[in-house]
Enzyme design. Structure first.
Site, PDB file in Angstrom:
ATOM      1  N   SER A  82       0.989  -1.245  -0.046  1.00  0.00           N
ATOM      2  CA  SER A  82       0.006  -0.178  -0.078  1.00  0.00           C
ATOM      3  C   SER A  82       0.820   1.337  -0.041  1.00  0.00           C
ATOM      4  O   SER A  82       0.338   2.204   0.254  1.00  0.00           O
ATOM      5  CB  SER A  82      -0.709   0.136   1.105  1.00  0.00           C
ATOM      6  N   THR A 184      -1.271   3.021   4.635  1.00  0.00           N
ATOM      7  CA  THR A 184      -0.273   4.107   4.581  1.00  0.00           C
ATOM      8  C   THR A 184       0.587   4.137   5.734  1.00  0.00           C
ATOM      9  O   THR A 184       0.215   3.916   6.884  1.00  0.00           O
ATOM     10  CB  THR A 184      -1.329   5.348   4.765  1.00  0.00           C
ATOM     11  N   THR A 202       1.733   6.946   0.363  1.00  0.00           N
ATOM     12  CA  THR A 202       0.694   5.873   0.152  1.00  0.00           C
ATOM     13  C   THR A 202       0.649   5.704  -1.250  1.00  0.00           C
ATOM     14  O   THR A 202       0.768   6.545  -2.027  1.00  0.00           O
ATOM     15  CB  THR A 202      -0.696   6.295   0.746  1.00  0.00           C
ATOM     16  N   ARG A 212      -8.114   8.907  -8.539  1.00  0.00           N
ATOM     17  CA  ARG A 212      -8.581   9.353  -7.232  1.00  0.00           C
ATOM     18  C   ARG A 212      -7.397   9.578  -6.428  1.00  0.00           C
ATOM     19  O   ARG A 212      -6.190   9.258  -6.478  1.00  0.00           O
ATOM     20  CB  ARG A 212      -9.226   7.977  -6.888  1.00  0.00           C
ATOM     21  N   THR A 235      -4.320   7.541   8.678  1.00  0.00           N
ATOM     22  CA  THR A 235      -4.549   6.272   7.637  1.00  0.00           C
ATOM     23  C   THR A 235      -6.124   5.830   7.624  1.00  0.00           C
ATOM     24  O   THR A 235      -7.120   6.256   8.545  1.00  0.00           O
ATOM     25  CB  THR A 235      -3.700   5.344   8.255  1.00  0.00           C
ATOM     26  N   GLY A 236      -6.419   5.035   6.586  1.00  0.00           N
ATOM     27  CA  GLY A 236      -7.722   4.584   6.451  1.00  0.00           C
ATOM     28  C   GLY A 236      -8.329   5.488   5.341  1.00  0.00           C
ATOM     29  O   GLY A 236      -7.838   6.022   4.417  1.00  0.00           O
TER      30      GLY A 236
HETATM   31  N1  ASP Z   1      -5.589   7.140   3.530  1.00  0.00           N
HETATM   32  C1  ASP Z   1      -5.043   6.474   2.136  1.00  0.00           C
HETATM   33  C2  ASP Z   1      -6.002   6.857   1.285  1.00  0.00           C
HETATM   34  O1  ASP Z   1      -7.076   6.956   1.430  1.00  0.00           O
HETATM   35  C3  ASP Z   1      -4.959   5.120   2.453  1.00  0.00           C
HETATM   36  C4  ASP Z   1      -4.593   4.439   3.422  1.00  0.00           C
HETATM   37  O2  ASP Z   1      -4.402   5.068   4.721  1.00  0.00           O
HETATM   38  O3  ASP Z   1      -4.089   3.294   3.431  1.00  0.00           O
HETATM   39  O4  ASP Z   1      -5.570   7.123   0.221  1.00  0.00           O
END
Ligand code: ASP
Length: 324
Positions: A82, A184, A202, A212, A235-236
């Site tokens: 990721s 991330t 990320t 995106r 993150t998320g």
């Molecule tokens: N926050 C990141 C995103 O939405 C993804 C992740 O945390 O892995 O691109």
């Protein structure tokens, strides 16, 4: 000002700014304690990355160098699907990277939709240091990186390509939201001078729509640093972090007296308590540190963790969470 007078004044203000040595007074606790810097924290179990950052901090490097080089460890790790090289692609099979970095002066740099270059965090740093801009995107960012001497690389590994082909069969070309697709790396460090920097890098949401961009390169959402107060990183599911300007919110809450832990909890509460929130279907996690080296982490669901390197100990902690 005499030391006692300073402590009293600081306590009244609820802040602990202006302590430029490698020790800071922890004023919010009944007994005044001394905390020792440096310190580094990061999202998820990334001990190799925090070790790299710690080694630099210990040898006297700046928090900016530490977070950049710490994040680079994960970017180069092809097993981390990721971040950076080996990241999972978008739904068209392209690996596109987002990253940002912020220093203790409040300067920042950010890169979005970067292809063919592993170290997005370093490109973000160069944007901060060598251009009059904060953010570069896509082809322009890639051109800028080549002008600095970066070489074109293939970021899609065989493993990620096979996973993508497999996903295409099962998901009929629809983006999916799934916590396993988040990893991330966000990193916050305090150096021996007590200065704070942060970085976030990320490959974004796996199998995202082409074009995106998530929260990770958005200053204030994926990352925010205020050297007088502290720093936070997210993150998320980036869309949910952007909607609440999450990292800025965490830092502002700390400015208003919240501990890093309570600030992360409140920022998660803002997401889950939104009208019609479908928080059961996505994950968001925050980590934060304040100026005196306290840290915290919190997420919506179980499964999030934070790695902290301090006092010569490199440990990953399971985060508390809101709901299953
Ligand atoms: N926050 C990141 C995103 O939405 C993804 C992740 O945390 O892995 O691109």
């Amino acid at each position: 000002m005499k030391r006692r007078g300073f402590i009293k004044k600081s306590s009244l203000l609820g802040v602990s700014v202006g302590i430029p040595s490698s020790f800071a007074l922890e004023i919010n606790e009944p007994k005044v304690k001394l905390k020792k810097f440096p310190l580094v924290i990061a999202t998820w179990d990334v001990k190799n990355a925090t070790k790299k950052a710690w080694d630099l901090l210990e040898s006297g490097s700046s928090s900016l160098d530490a977070v950049e080089q710490g994040c680079m460890i994960e970017e180069a790790d092809v097993n981390n699907q990721s971040v950076g090289k080996g990241g999972l692609p978008d739904r068209d099979g392209n690996v596109t990277l987002d990253a940002c970095i912020m220093n203790s002066n409040g300067d920042c740099g950010s890169v979005v939709y970067l292809k063919n270059i592993t170290h997005a965090i370093s490109v973000a740093r160069k944007i901060m240091e060598e251009t009059p801009h904060v953010m570069l995107a896509g082809v322009g960012a890639e051109k800028f990186a080549y002008s600095l001497g970066y070489k074109k690389e293939k970021l899609l590994t065989d493993k990620s390509r096979l996973d993508w082909l497999d996903w295409k069969k099962k998901s009929e070309y629809k983006p999916i939201i799934n916590i396993e697709n988040h990893d991330t790396i966000g990193m916050l460090a305090i150096d021996k001078n007590g200065d704070i920097s942060g970085g976030c890098t990320t490959s974004g949401l796996a199998y995202k729509m082409s074009g995106r961009v998530g929260d990770s390169p958005i200053i204030g959402s994926g990352l925010f640093i205020d050297n007088e107060v502290g720093g936070a990183v997210a993150t998320g599911l980036g869309e949910e972090v952007v909607k609440t300007v999450g990292s800025f919110l965490v830092v502002e809450l700390m400015r208003n007296g919240y501990s890093p832990q309570k600030a992360c909890e409140e920022a998660i509460r803002r997401i889950v308590s939104k009208k019609n929130s479908n928080y059961k279907d996505f994950q968001v996690g925050y980590i934060a540190i304040n100026k005196i080296g306290e840290s915290g982490s919190y997420s919506i669901h179980d499964g999030f963790s934070m790695t902290k390197y301090e006092n010569n100990l490199n440990k990953t902690f399971k985060s508390n969470f809101y709901s299953d």
